[in-house]
Motif scaffolding. Structure first.
Motif, PDB file in Angstrom:
ATOM      1  N   ARG B  76       0.835  -1.201   0.000  1.00  0.00           N
ATOM      2  CA  ARG B  76       0.000   0.000   0.000  1.00  0.00           C
ATOM      3  C   ARG B  76       0.871   1.252   0.000  1.00  0.00           C
ATOM      4  N   ASP B  77       1.949   1.169   0.787  1.00  0.00           N
ATOM      5  CA  ASP B  77       2.880   2.294   0.868  1.00  0.00           C
ATOM      6  C   ASP B  77       3.539   2.566  -0.485  1.00  0.00           C
ATOM      7  N   THR B  78       3.957   1.460  -1.160  1.00  0.00           N
ATOM      8  CA  THR B  78       4.578   1.605  -2.483  1.00  0.00           C
ATOM      9  C   THR B  78       3.600   2.231  -3.465  1.00  0.00           C
ATOM     10  N   ASP B  79       2.348   1.755  -3.415  1.00  0.00           N
ATOM     11  CA  ASP B  79       1.321   2.303  -4.307  1.00  0.00           C
ATOM     12  C   ASP B  79       1.154   3.802  -4.068  1.00  0.00           C
ATOM     13  N   TYR B  80       1.128   4.155  -2.800  1.00  0.00           N
ATOM     14  CA  TYR B  80       0.944   5.565  -2.454  1.00  0.00           C
ATOM     15  C   TYR B  80       2.133   6.389  -2.958  1.00  0.00           C
ATOM     16  N   ARG B  81       3.326   5.851  -2.767  1.00  0.00           N
ATOM     17  CA  ARG B  81       4.536   6.558  -3.213  1.00  0.00           C
ATOM     18  C   ARG B  81       4.547   6.761  -4.726  1.00  0.00           C
ATOM     19  N   LEU B  82       4.108   5.734  -5.432  1.00  0.00           N
ATOM     20  CA  LEU B  82       4.079   5.835  -6.896  1.00  0.00           C
ATOM     21  C   LEU B  82       3.015   6.814  -7.374  1.00  0.00           C
ATOM     22  N   ALA B  83       1.899   6.842  -6.642  1.00  0.00           N
ATOM     23  CA  ALA B  83       0.809   7.723  -7.054  1.00  0.00           C
ATOM     24  C   ALA B  83       1.081   9.184  -6.681  1.00  0.00           C
ATOM     25  N   ASN B  84       1.801   9.378  -5.568  1.00  0.00           N
ATOM     26  CA  ASN B  84       2.044  10.756  -5.120  1.00  0.00           C
ATOM     27  C   ASN B  84       3.520  11.045  -4.865  1.00  0.00           C
ATOM     28  N   PRO B  85       4.371  10.974  -5.889  1.00  0.00           N
ATOM     29  CA  PRO B  85       5.812  11.160  -5.634  1.00  0.00           C
ATOM     30  C   PRO B  85       6.161  12.540  -5.083  1.00  0.00           C
ATOM     31  N   GLU B  86       5.458  13.557  -5.601  1.00  0.00           N
ATOM     32  CA  GLU B  86       5.749  14.922  -5.155  1.00  0.00           C
ATOM     33  C   GLU B  86       5.399  15.108  -3.689  1.00  0.00           C
ATOM     34  N   LYS B  87       4.239  14.578  -3.339  1.00  0.00           N
ATOM     35  CA  LYS B  87       3.749  14.689  -1.979  1.00  0.00           C
ATOM     36  C   LYS B  87       4.718  13.992  -1.003  1.00  0.00           C
ATOM     37  N   VAL B  88       5.166  12.803  -1.415  1.00  0.00           N
ATOM     38  CA  VAL B  88       6.078  12.025  -0.574  1.00  0.00           C
ATOM     39  C   VAL B  88       7.397  12.772  -0.381  1.00  0.00           C
ATOM     40  N   LYS B  89       7.887  13.361  -1.494  1.00  0.00           N
ATOM     41  CA  LYS B  89       9.147  14.100  -1.453  1.00  0.00           C
ATOM     42  C   LYS B  89       9.027  15.270  -0.473  1.00  0.00           C
ATOM     43  N   GLU B  90       7.913  15.965  -0.614  1.00  0.00           N
ATOM     44  CA  GLU B  90       7.658  17.134   0.241  1.00  0.00           C
ATOM     45  C   GLU B  90       7.615  16.715   1.711  1.00  0.00           C
ATOM     46  N   ARG B  91       6.932  15.584   1.944  1.00  0.00           N
ATOM     47  CA  ARG B  91       6.773  15.096   3.308  1.00  0.00           C
ATOM     48  C   ARG B  91       8.130  14.716   3.895  1.00  0.00           C
ATOM     49  N   GLU B  92       8.957  14.039   3.079  1.00  0.00           N
ATOM     50  CA  GLU B  92      10.268  13.625   3.557  1.00  0.00           C
ATOM     51  C   GLU B  92      11.164  14.820   3.833  1.00  0.00           C
ATOM     52  N   LYS B  93      11.034  15.830   2.956  1.00  0.00           N
ATOM     53  CA  LYS B  93      11.825  17.054   3.134  1.00  0.00           C
ATOM     54  C   LYS B  93      11.463  17.729   4.459  1.00  0.00           C
ATOM     55  N   LYS B  94      10.161  17.787   4.695  1.00  0.00           N
ATOM     56  CA  LYS B  94       9.641  18.402   5.913  1.00  0.00           C
ATOM     57  C   LYS B  94      10.147  17.623   7.137  1.00  0.00           C
ATOM     58  N   TYR B  95      10.083  16.315   7.009  1.00  0.00           N
ATOM     59  CA  TYR B  95      10.503  15.458   8.116  1.00  0.00           C
ATOM     60  C   TYR B  95      11.983  15.674   8.425  1.00  0.00           C
ATOM     61  N   ARG B  96      12.768  15.808   7.340  1.00  0.00           N
ATOM     62  CA  ARG B  96      14.215  16.022   7.517  1.00  0.00           C
ATOM     63  C   ARG B  96      14.494  17.344   8.195  1.00  0.00           C
ATOM     64  N   LEU B  97      13.729  18.357   7.810  1.00  0.00           N
ATOM     65  CA  LEU B  97      13.933  19.680   8.397  1.00  0.00           C
ATOM     66  C   LEU B  97      13.577  19.690   9.871  1.00  0.00           C
ATOM     67  N   VAL B  98      12.473  19.050  10.195  1.00  0.00           N
ATOM     68  CA  VAL B  98      12.003  19.049  11.580  1.00  0.00           C
ATOM     69  C   VAL B  98      12.875  18.157  12.454  1.00  0.00           C
ATOM     70  N   ASN B  99      13.301  17.030  11.890  1.00  0.00           N
ATOM     71  CA  ASN B  99      14.025  16.050  12.711  1.00  0.00           C
ATOM     72  C   ASN B  99      15.505  15.913  12.334  1.00  0.00           C
ATOM     73  N   SER B 100      16.104  16.997  11.841  1.00  0.00           N
ATOM     74  CA  SER B 100      17.487  16.882  11.376  1.00  0.00           C
ATOM     75  C   SER B 100      18.429  16.352  12.464  1.00  0.00           C
ATOM     76  N   GLU B 101      18.221  16.848  13.684  1.00  0.00           N
ATOM     77  CA  GLU B 101      19.082  16.409  14.786  1.00  0.00           C
ATOM     78  C   GLU B 101      18.911  14.925  15.069  1.00  0.00           C
ATOM     79  N   LYS B 102      17.644  14.522  15.056  1.00  0.00           N
ATOM     80  CA  LYS B 102      17.303  13.124  15.318  1.00  0.00           C
ATOM     81  C   LYS B 102      17.943  12.220  14.244  1.00  0.00           C
TER      82      LYS B 102
END
Lengths: 67, 180
Positions: B76-102
């Protein structure tokens, strides 16, 4: 073989022949070895010219345009 | 007849609801799906509210769902990633910014735990690069034969010849190994 361009062409031909199993491996090895020795002799020539500040061209290293 | 306490009554109701749900789970799922499709925004809002009320509970539920069928979850996760690559990228970028220290801390911990393995891998990688980059290797060999860098620059054909020699050597070596 007059110059390094001929040597390169010869090596390229040998390479294709080895690939197509048209040349004996021992012969190919020997030929490559000899080409290596030719390079070493060129090195000596370059070094000699450099040490003696000779600015003459080395004939063998002069390239001929590809046919 | 002994009167039921309030707690006992609630438990019994909960139990019967659960029983009813399990008996008619397909019907319930269908209904929920219909409701979601009728108004996805509202459903999302409701889910968000539910999540914010108790994030731990939601996380626990997702974990349970994942452990029950990891393959389905991954699919399901793969399907979601394939359907929404931009959204996933944005989410990962956000996650990296918020949790860079972690992330840094996690990477450091991983490095410390696997330093030897990583060093070995890097070594292998550089060896692989050296072997496969014939131009680089040819330069290295010419240098070791005594050719100065200036000479190589002055006569680039030397590099070509050396490259051909390397290729020939490799091919003969490979053929000899195969013939044994």
């Amino acid at each position: 073989m007059k110059n390094i361009t001929d040597l390169r062409n010869e090596l390229a031909t040998n390479y294709t022949e080895i690939k197509a199993d048209k040349m004996a491996l021992d012969k190919a090895k020997e030929l490559a070895n000899t080409a290596g020795k030719m390079l070493t002799s060129l090195k000596v020539e370059i070094e000699y010219n450099k040490l003696n500040c000779i600015k003459t061209k080395i004939d063998f290293l002069e390239q001929t345009p590809a046919k | 007849m002994k009167k039921m306490s309030e707690i006992e009554r609630k438990e019994k109701v909960k139990e019967s609801k659960k029983k009813y749900y399990l008996a008619n789970s397909e019907k319930f799922k269908e209904l929920a799906n219909k409701r979601y499709l009728a108004n996805p925004e509202k459903a999302k809002e409701r889910m968000k509210k539910y999540y914010l009320a108790d994030p731990e509970k939601t996380k626990e539920r997702i974990k349970k769902y994942y452990l029950a069928d990891p393959e389905k979850f991954k699919e399901r996760d793969t399907d979601y990633r394939l359907a929404n690559p931009e959204k996933v990228k944005e989410r990962e970028k956000k996650y990296r910014l918020v949790n860079s220290e972690k992330i840094k801390e996690r990477e450091r911990e991983y490095y410390l735990a696997n330093a030897d393995k990583l060093k070995e891998r890097m070594k292998k990688r550089s060896q692989y690069q050296t072997i496969n980059n014939t131009e680089f290797y040819a330069k290295k060999q010419l240098n070791s034969k005594g050719f100065a860098s200036e000479s190589i620059k002055e006569y680039p054909i030397l590099l070509e010849v050396q490259q051909l020699l390397i290729k020939t050597h490799r091919l003969t070596h490979f053929k000899q190994l195969n013939s044994k």
